[in-house]
Each structure stands twice: as C-alpha cells, then as structure tokens.
Motif scaffolding. Structure first.
Motif, short mmCIF file in Angstrom:
data_model
loop_
_atom_site.label_atom_id
_atom_site.label_comp_id
_atom_site.label_asym_id
_atom_site.label_seq_id
_atom_site.Cartn_x
_atom_site.Cartn_y
_atom_site.Cartn_z
N GLU A 40 -9.64 -71.09 -18.63
CA GLU A 40 -11.05 -71.12 -18.24
C GLU A 40 -11.23 -72.24 -17.21
O GLU A 40 -10.84 -73.38 -17.45
CB GLU A 40 -11.93 -71.36 -19.47
N ARG A 41 -11.84 -71.89 -16.07
CA ARG A 41 -11.87 -72.90 -15.01
C ARG A 41 -12.89 -73.99 -15.25
O ARG A 41 -12.77 -75.08 -14.73
CB ARG A 41 -12.09 -72.25 -13.66
N ASN A 42 -13.89 -73.72 -16.08
CA ASN A 42 -14.85 -74.76 -16.45
C ASN A 42 -14.72 -75.00 -17.95
O ASN A 42 -13.70 -75.44 -18.41
CB ASN A 42 -16.25 -74.35 -16.01
N LEU A 206 -8.32 -59.74 -17.51
CA LEU A 206 -9.28 -60.34 -16.60
C LEU A 206 -10.68 -60.27 -17.21
O LEU A 206 -11.29 -59.21 -17.26
CB LEU A 206 -9.28 -59.63 -15.24
N CYS A 207 -11.16 -61.42 -17.69
CA CYS A 207 -12.46 -61.49 -18.36
C CYS A 207 -13.33 -62.51 -17.63
O CYS A 207 -13.87 -63.43 -18.24
CB CYS A 207 -12.27 -61.87 -19.83
N THR A 208 -13.42 -62.33 -16.32
CA THR A 208 -14.04 -63.34 -15.48
C THR A 208 -15.49 -63.00 -15.12
O THR A 208 -16.01 -63.49 -14.12
CB THR A 208 -13.21 -63.55 -14.20
N GLY A 322 -30.78 -66.04 -15.24
CA GLY A 322 -29.32 -66.19 -15.25
C GLY A 322 -28.67 -64.98 -14.61
O GLY A 322 -29.21 -63.88 -14.67
N PRO A 323 -27.51 -65.16 -13.98
CA PRO A 323 -26.84 -64.00 -13.37
C PRO A 323 -26.05 -63.20 -14.40
O PRO A 323 -25.44 -63.77 -15.30
CB PRO A 323 -25.90 -64.65 -12.35
N GLU A 324 -26.06 -61.90 -14.24
CA GLU A 324 -25.27 -61.01 -15.11
C GLU A 324 -24.65 -59.92 -14.25
O GLU A 324 -25.24 -59.50 -13.25
CB GLU A 324 -26.18 -60.42 -16.20
C1 LIG Z 1 -30.68 -63.49 -19.18
C2 LIG Z 1 -29.61 -62.70 -19.86
C3 LIG Z 1 -29.86 -62.10 -21.08
C4 LIG Z 1 -28.87 -61.36 -21.71
N1 LIG Z 1 -29.13 -60.79 -22.92
C5 LIG Z 1 -28.16 -60.07 -23.54
C6 LIG Z 1 -28.40 -59.51 -24.82
O1 LIG Z 1 -29.48 -59.59 -25.36
N2 LIG Z 1 -27.38 -58.83 -25.42
C7 LIG Z 1 -26.16 -58.70 -24.83
O2 LIG Z 1 -25.29 -58.08 -25.41
N3 LIG Z 1 -25.92 -59.23 -23.62
C8 LIG Z 1 -26.89 -59.91 -22.97
N4 LIG Z 1 -26.64 -60.45 -21.74
C9 LIG Z 1 -25.36 -60.19 -21.11
C10 LIG Z 1 -24.25 -61.03 -21.68
O3 LIG Z 1 -24.66 -62.34 -21.79
C11 LIG Z 1 -23.04 -60.90 -20.77
O4 LIG Z 1 -22.70 -59.54 -20.64
C12 LIG Z 1 -21.83 -61.64 -21.30
O5 LIG Z 1 -22.14 -62.95 -21.63
C13 LIG Z 1 -20.72 -61.61 -20.26
O6 LIG Z 1 -19.62 -62.25 -20.81
P1 LIG Z 1 -18.26 -62.36 -20.01
O7 LIG Z 1 -17.28 -62.97 -20.92
O8 LIG Z 1 -17.95 -61.05 -19.41
O9 LIG Z 1 -18.61 -63.32 -18.75
P2 LIG Z 1 -18.90 -64.88 -18.71
O10 LIG Z 1 -19.59 -65.39 -19.89
O11 LIG Z 1 -19.55 -65.15 -17.39
O12 LIG Z 1 -17.46 -65.51 -18.70
C14 LIG Z 1 -16.61 -65.44 -17.57
C15 LIG Z 1 -15.83 -66.75 -17.47
O13 LIG Z 1 -14.78 -66.60 -16.52
C16 LIG Z 1 -14.58 -67.87 -15.93
N5 LIG Z 1 -13.82 -67.67 -14.70
C17 LIG Z 1 -14.19 -67.00 -13.59
N6 LIG Z 1 -13.20 -67.03 -12.68
C18 LIG Z 1 -12.19 -67.74 -13.21
C19 LIG Z 1 -10.89 -68.10 -12.74
N7 LIG Z 1 -10.47 -67.74 -11.53
N8 LIG Z 1 -10.10 -68.82 -13.56
C20 LIG Z 1 -10.51 -69.17 -14.81
N9 LIG Z 1 -11.74 -68.86 -15.28
C21 LIG Z 1 -12.55 -68.14 -14.51
C22 LIG Z 1 -15.98 -68.37 -15.71
O14 LIG Z 1 -16.01 -69.76 -15.55
C23 LIG Z 1 -16.68 -67.90 -16.99
O15 LIG Z 1 -16.71 -68.89 -17.98
C24 LIG Z 1 -27.61 -61.20 -21.09
C25 LIG Z 1 -27.36 -61.81 -19.86
C26 LIG Z 1 -28.34 -62.56 -19.25
C27 LIG Z 1 -28.06 -63.19 -17.93
#
Ligand SMILES: Cc1cc2nc3c(=O)[nH]c(=O)nc-3n(C[C@H](O)[C@H](O)[C@H](O)COP(=O)(O)OP(=O)(O)OC[C@H]3O[C@@H](n4cnc5c(N)ncnc54)[C@H](O)[C@@H]3O)c2cc1C
Length: 808
Positions: A40-42, A206-208, A322-324
C-alpha cells in the motif's frame, strides 16, 4: 522502528490496501497462501474506503453477485469472533420506497428476485414504512419493500479485522510502499517493482481503486475505471433520531438516508455525476476529501427536505465529497486480465465496494488460486468490456452517467446515452438511413429495431417498439429480412494442428470436412460452458469461429490459454475484417439468386460455400439464429454496403436485434449470459445433441460424472396463457406455490402469438415436465404458464432446411 525489508519473493502480491486489497489478502491467507503480501503506497484504507457510507444491501441483479454480498454479511458478522477486532456490523435492515407506479413495479420486481435468491424482502404499506422511519414524509409514497437482512459496517474496523486475520495466517503488509512497475515475461507476471526493491511473484491482485486504470497499464492491461465525485451530507444530532435506524432508500429522489451519531447521513446518486481525473488527485491523496460543491448538491437537498422535513432545521456538519470509481457498465472488475497471465483485477467497485468486498475478495483469492471464480461471475469478468470503452474520453463521458443510473428504474431496453459511436459496423450508414434505433453492445452500435419515429418511452408494459419488431419478425417469417451480424466475434484458427486443437477444446466433433459448419460448446474442466460457437471449416488447416459479440475477448483469451507448447496453431481476431449479413426468410432463396448467388441454394443445412453477390466474393453458411431458412453471408468489410444494396434491391428488408432475440427465444436457441454460463453444462441446457462423447475433450470427465449423477435443473420453454403478460427474464417460477426455477430470457413470440420465456426448473420437483402448469411471478403478480421441452416455434426445424438433409 525501521521498516522490515520487502521479501524478494511472494506467491501473490496484492496492490492496494482498501477493502478489496484487505479482503483479498485475508482470503488468500485463509486458502493457505501464507506468503502473500499487500503493498500500500500510503496507509491502509486511506484511498476511498475510509470515508465510505458502508451500507450493505444484499440484493444485486444476479444470484451470484447477490451471493457475494450474502457472503460479506456473514463474514462481517463473524470476523470479531475470529479475530477479536469488531467490524461495526449493524443489522438494521433497509426500506425502499416508491413514489410512482413504475418505481413500484421496479421494487416489486426486486422483491421477487430477492425471493428467488433466498433473501428476505417483503412488500409493506406506506404506513408500515412510516412506522419504521417516523421522520419520513410518506404523503407521496405509494408502496415500499422492507429488507431485514441489510445493514452497515465500519469500513476501517472491517479492514483492521481482515488484516488481523490475514496476519495471523502469515500474510504480511507493507505500507508506504508504492508499486512503480510491473514485470512480465512472455505475457506472464513475474514481479513488481517498488522504491524499496523488487518482489518476484507468480500473481498480482490489482486492488488499487480509482487509480487502477493507470496501475493496470503498467502490465499493459486495459482497466476501464474512472472516478466521480460522490457526496453525502452529515448533520449534527436531530431530534427524533434515536439509536440505529434502517437505511431509507428514496431512489425517485436519488437518495439514501440513515442515522449517523444521532444525526442524519443523506447520500445521493444524482442524475449526472461529476467525473474527476485521478491524476488531479495525485499519489499522495490519502485520507483526503474533495471540496464541497453545494451548487451540484442543491437539487438533492430539495429532495431530501421533502422526504425529511426535519432537515430544514438540522445543523449541517459537512457535505462530504469523496472520489469513487466507476466502470462503463456499472459492474466491477474481478478476474484475470485478457492481456497478461497472472494479473488479476479487483477494482472499479461502482460504490458497492464495501458491501461486495468480503465476497469479492473471497472470489478473487479463489480465482488466483484455482484459475476461476467459485461461481460464474461473467458480469464482473474484465474481459467483458471492449478496449474502446477504456479511453479517457469514453470514461469521462460514461462514468457520470453510470453514477446517475445507479438509482434509475431498470426499464427493459434502456440504453446508454454517453460514449456512443465508438464502433460502427460497415453498414452503419444504411441503418441510419433506415431510421434504426441503436443500442451499444461491446462498443458496437447495433440496430435494435427500425422505422424509429422518436425516442421510445420506456415502460415495464408492452414496449413502444412492439409493432415495429412485430413487422420485422413478419418480414423474416413471410418474405426475407436482413440482420446485421457483423459485430459477432470472428476468430481464425489455422495451422497444421488446428483440427486437433479445436477437437480438444470443443464438445462436438470438429474433425468434419471443409465446407461443414459445426455448432459446439467449449467447456471448462468442470464441464461448464465457457463459450458456444459456430465453426466454419474453411480448409484442412483453417477454421473460422463465430462467437458472441461480447465474448470475443474472453474466448480469444480462453483459446490462447489452452494452446500447448509447440502446438502449430495461429489465432487471429478477424472481427473487423469481415461483415456478416443474416439473410433470413422464405424468399431468401429468390433474393440470393436475383443478387447473383443462386449456388447458395445448393448448400445443405450446416454447410457453407463461396459465391458472388454483385460480383463480390461472399461465403454463405446455411444456418440461422432466428429459425427461418437462409444464410449467414460473410463478406469483406469494405464490400458490405454494395452487397447490402444488391440484396435490398432484390427485396430484402432490415430487421434488428430485438426481432432476432424474440425469434431465437421462440426457437430455444441459447445465449451466453442468459441460458449459458461457466457453471451450466450442456446437459442442463439441452445441448447434449452437440456433445460427441466418443472423443476426449476438455470437460468430458466432469460431464460424464454429471450425466451419471443426473441433472438437477433443465432448460424448458414456458408458454404464457395471458397474451398481455410482459415477462423480461430473471423472474421466479413456482410450482404449486413452491419455488421451482427462474426465467432466463423472455419475449413476445410473434410467430406463436403469445409471450414466452426460457427457464431453468428443478427436475427433482417434477418428473414429467412436458405440459406442466406453473406460475411466473412478474413484479409480484402471478401469471400462468405451461412448460414444454421443445422450442415454441417449429420444434422440428422444418423451416430451416426445406427439402434438405437432416442436421449434420
Ligand atoms: C461518499 C462515498 C460513499 C460510499 N458509500 C458506500 C456504501 O454505502 N456501501 C458500499 O458498499 N460502498 C460505498 N462506497 C464505495 C466504497 O467505499 C468503495 O467501493 C470502496 O471503498 C473501494 O475500495 P477499494 O479497495 O477498491 O479502493 P480504495 O479504498 O481506494 O483502495 C485502493 C488503495 O490502493 C492504493 N494504491 C493505489 N495505487 C497504488 C500503487 N501503485 N501502489 C500501492 N498502492 C496503491 C491506494 O493508496 C488505496 O489505498 C462509497 C464511496 C464513497 C466515495
């Protein structure tokens, strides 16, 4: 404390520490991959996950997607016991309200689906909804559905619990470690690069999150993911909000509402989202938010105040932005990439990442380990999307619409408005001149029906295009219609080992002579259908396979992956090089002769041969997906317009995809994603006629076992008694009140004069299926139907081969 060094080697490297990465790591460890690591980069959860509203609503559009969330729910409820870390799981249920009749149909269809998938969902009155949500203004509410199993979770606590569970099984996590490069050799993953060194590995997950498009590009993989800004409003404590409430979904108002620390959380999926370039966020975007945008949110506030008058006096804490990430079709990406072996995507969560994350991480870990997801997940397969939808231009246009459609009523025939005109068939200009109404399939513009007067009004009842489609079916049935089949995937398989290769992959006998067409399924080792195709054997060493429009990427990847070292086979995607015109109907023979190709008439059923139309070379194959006599005529893409003109001048008239679909259902011809998927075998689907047991082929052993055990489901045709019924597919079928099966495709059968559906039913509940009376639940209304094991139209196929020998 100094950072521990990175290992030089790990079986699997998970990139990204949001819910998807944490869940995938946990499940890898649980499956015994104790040396898996997460980079995780952060910090963990610092991307999107930390600020998620984290609602968990169980029902999705398909059983397998729903099962992923069902799995999440049981995991979230039990992780504390396993790890000692609470997940914040609160099971308070959810209420969906309807304020117009179509929404009521929509939520009732969902309630019917829930019943089918084994999820509790009950229709309740507006009064009962108000009792459960006393602050709600229910004056305009006309109905509601109560789903007691839904809930919510604390996303950061959930990730902490997953990480604890993963660590306890040997997995390791490295924060502040960005992946800067992905190493491949001969199209396979061999490692990842970071500022802290290189880690060799066999697989990458890839879970980025929203950064996935660029991250995937490091492995030369296309990941069509793009973020939009996503808003919810938080208030300070509001009188009347006590304890935890169910989630209130007012989708007509684009809203979801719940309590939050004694106040209210009001989130929205506004009609058109705001895209944001991930590069603008940068790599240090950790635990950050975007600026509030009250102008954009304002229409939603008006809706929210109407629904919750208490908001008028509530004190606003913040408008969280927040971005999604979103994908072009609103479903996430899960599975191995087409481009690079060992590179698995788990991203593009379309705002259901927390709800789906538990199950999706489990499915991804399973896929990495076993090469396939635990159940068919083609709606999430990254290979379902064309590259043309992965450009920045297409994604910035489409992602806001996807966000906007999240709460829209899912009318049949609904089309995307954005990112259109990406791929046109060589006959596009002709179809525009014929006033085609187009739909987008795998990026292609395909005519759905013709003589469009205006944009159709969408409805759950009889569609606006009912008469036009009826006329097109009549054309094909009574004279001759032309269907544009050019977007179908076409794969050339050639070389000295082409025959042996295909014969190993296909359930049917592929060793037939040049000039023959062969229909076959390609099975996986579990006996499930990976694809169905029609092969034209062009010569001893050449076959041309025709596969579904949206199946080309997946099928090519499948074929490539089955190639053995040293096998002399070349595979090429010829989809764009050729156009295909389906000339179908009783007058097809006269039309072909008039257009200069009388020799096509000499072709037997499932035979193909060369001819000329308008003095241009064509290949006609006597077969049909609509059940009328005719040919699929293949020509060079650049010749298609002239050949079309010649056929049209001889009397053929166009017909679209809706007519084709209605006709294939009458003929009980199957479609991937409806009747066929990687869990269904030819035995359930009634495709055993296309299985040649004498040979060895992939999936044969499993199929034999299934045959010996006996199948539990069978595909049937259901004929409706009520001519006005409008089944759409995905409806429960009951037998004397008990769940008996599910419709897979449905249409009005113009040639038989009534609605019909294809459905899988449980063979253990009835020994005699033919003629059995059943009930079909369409939006909680019951319709009577009669089962048949045959096609509803021309079951013996007389119309397909007038005076010709029997099926090859
Ligand atoms: C306002 C809001 C409300 C939401 N409400 C809901 C809800 O009610 N129910 C629901 O199910 N979902 C909800 N969501 C959506 C949900 O939060 C997201 O779908 C989910 O958190 C995405 O998770 P993720 O692991 O895919 O991405 P992230 O949480 O973004 O994780 C990706 C990670 O990858 C890391 N990364 C990127 N590139 C690199 C790299 N090159 N090397 C190492 N690390 C890297 C990043 O730093 C980050 O930490 C909501 C979203 C928002 C914005």
């Amino acid at each position: 404390m100094p950072e521990p060094p990175l290992p030089a080697q790990a079986s699997v490297v998970v990139i990204g520490g949001g819910i998807m990465g944490c869940s995938t790591l946990y499940h890898l460890a649980k499956l015994g991959v104790g040396d898996a690591i997460l980079l995780e980069r952060n910090q963990l959860t610092s991307g999107t996950t930390w600020h998620s509203a984290a609602q968990v609503r169980a029902l999705r559009s398909t059983r397998n997607l729903t099962d992923l969330i069902r799995y999440s729910v049981s995991l979230y409820a039990s992780l504390e016991e396993e790890t000692g870390q609470a997940t914040g799981w609160i099971n308070k249920g959810s209420i969906s309200i309807a304020t117009n009749p179509d929404r009521l149909v929509h939520i009732k269809r969902q309630a019917a689906l829930a019943r089918l998938f084994g999820i509790r969902a009950d229709s309740i009155s507006p009064g009962e909804a108000k009792e459960r949500w006393p602050l709600m203004n229910s004056a305009d509410v006309i109905g509601a559905v109560w789903s007691p199993d839904d809930g919510r979770v604390s996303p950061s606590d959930l990730c902490a619990a997953l990480v604890k569970g993963a660590r306890s099984r040997g997995a390791r996590i490295f924060e502040q470690t960005a992946v800067t490069g992905i190493l491949t050799e001969a199209g396979r993953i061999v490692g990842v690069e970071t500022a802290r060194g290189t880690v060799r590995c066999d697989a990458v997950a890839l879970c980025t999150g929203l950064w996935s498009r660029k991250a995937a590009a490091m492995a030369r993989v296309s990941a069509p993911v793009w973020p939009c800004e996503h808003f919810y409003l938080l208030t300070k404590p509001v009188p009347g909000v006590q304890g935890n409430l169910p989630t209130l979904s007012d989708h007509d108002g684009h809203l979801y509402i719940r309590d939050d620390s004694g106040g209210l959380l009001v989130g929205c999926f506004e009609p058109l989202g705001k895209p944001i370039d991930p590069d603008r966020l940068g790599e240090d975007f950790a635990f950050q938010l975007l600026p509030e945008d009250w102008d954009h949110f304002e229409p939603m506030i008006a809706n929210a105040m109407h629904r919750l008058p208490a908001l008028e006096t509530a004190e606003v804490k913040m408008l969280l932005n927040g971005p999604e990430s979103f994908t072009p079709d609103g479903s996430f990406l899960l599975g191995e990439s087409a481009e690079t072996r060992g590179f698995f995507l788990g991203c593009g969560m379309n705002s259901v990442g927390v709800a789906t994350g538990g199950g999706a991480g489990m499915a991804l870990a399973h896929c990495i380990l076993h090469g396939h997801t635990p159940t068919d997940l083609q709606e999430a397969d990254p290979k379902r999307l064309p590259d043309c939808l992965a450009s920045v231009e297409a994604l910035t246009a489409r992602a806001p619409e996807v966000l906007g459609k999240h709460y829209e009523i899912t009318y049949p025939g609904r089309q995307w408005a954005s990112a259109r005109q990406l791929r046109q068939t060589p006959l596009n200009e002709k179809w525009v001149a014929e006033k085609a109404h187009f739909g987008q399939v795998f990026g292609w513009e395909r005519p759905l029906y013709f003589d469009k007067a205006a944009e159709p009004a969408l409805t759950f009842g009889r569609p606006d295009w009912f008469d036009q489609v009826g006329q097109e079916v009549a054309r094909s049935h009574e004279s001759a219609a032309l269907f544009d089949l050019s977007s179908f995937g076409k794969i050339l398989v050639e070389g000295p080992d082409a025959e042996a290769f295909l014969d190993r992959l296909c359930a049917n006998d592929m060793r037939r002579a040049p000039g023959r067409a062969i229909y076959s399924a390609m099975l996986n080792p579990r006996g499930g259908v990976e694809s169905d195709l029609t092969a034209l054997r062009l010569s001893d060493e050449r076959y041309r396979l025709t596969v579904g429009t949206a199946a080309i990427k997946r099928d090519l990847a499948w074929l490539k992956r089955q190639l053995r070292d040293g096998e002399r086979v070349r595979l090429a995607d010829e989809t764009e090089a050729f156009a295909v015109l389906g000339l179908m109907g009783p007058e097809a023979a006269c039309i072909a002769a008039a257009a200069g190709a009388p020799e096509l008439n000499g072709l037997g059923y499932f035979r193909h041969g060369e001819a000329e139309i308008a003095e241009l070379p064509v290949r006609g194959a006597r077969l049909s997906y609509v059940g009328e006599a005719g040919w699929e005529i293949t020509c060079r893409a650049q010749d298609a317009a002239i050949i079309y003109d010649a056929l049209a001048a001889a009397g053929a008239r166009p017909a679209g995809l809706f007519a084709q679909s209605a006709m294939r259902i009458e003929k009980r011809f199957l479609a991937l994603g409806h009747e066929l998927d990687s869990d269904v075998t030819p035995l359930e689907a009634g495709l055993d006629f296309a299985v040649d047991w004498r040979r060895d082929f992939i999936g044969r052993e499993a199929l034999l076992r299934r045959r010996d055990e006996g199948v539990r489901e069978r595909l049937v045709t259901i004929l409706f008694g009520d001519r006005e019924a409008t089944p759409l597919g995905n409806e429960p079928v009951t037998l004397e009140g008990a769940l008996f099966g599910k419709t897979t495709s449905a249409a009005f059968g113009y040639r038989i004069g009534r609605p019909l559906a294809l459905a899988y039913v449980d063979t253990r509940m009835a020994s005699e299926l033919e003629g059995l009376r059943v009930e079909i639940d369409i939006a909680r209304e019951s319709f009577a139907g009669t089962l048949s094991l045959e096609a509803a139209f021309d079951p013996k196929g007389h119309r397909l081969r007038p005076g010709r020998p029997a099926l090859a």
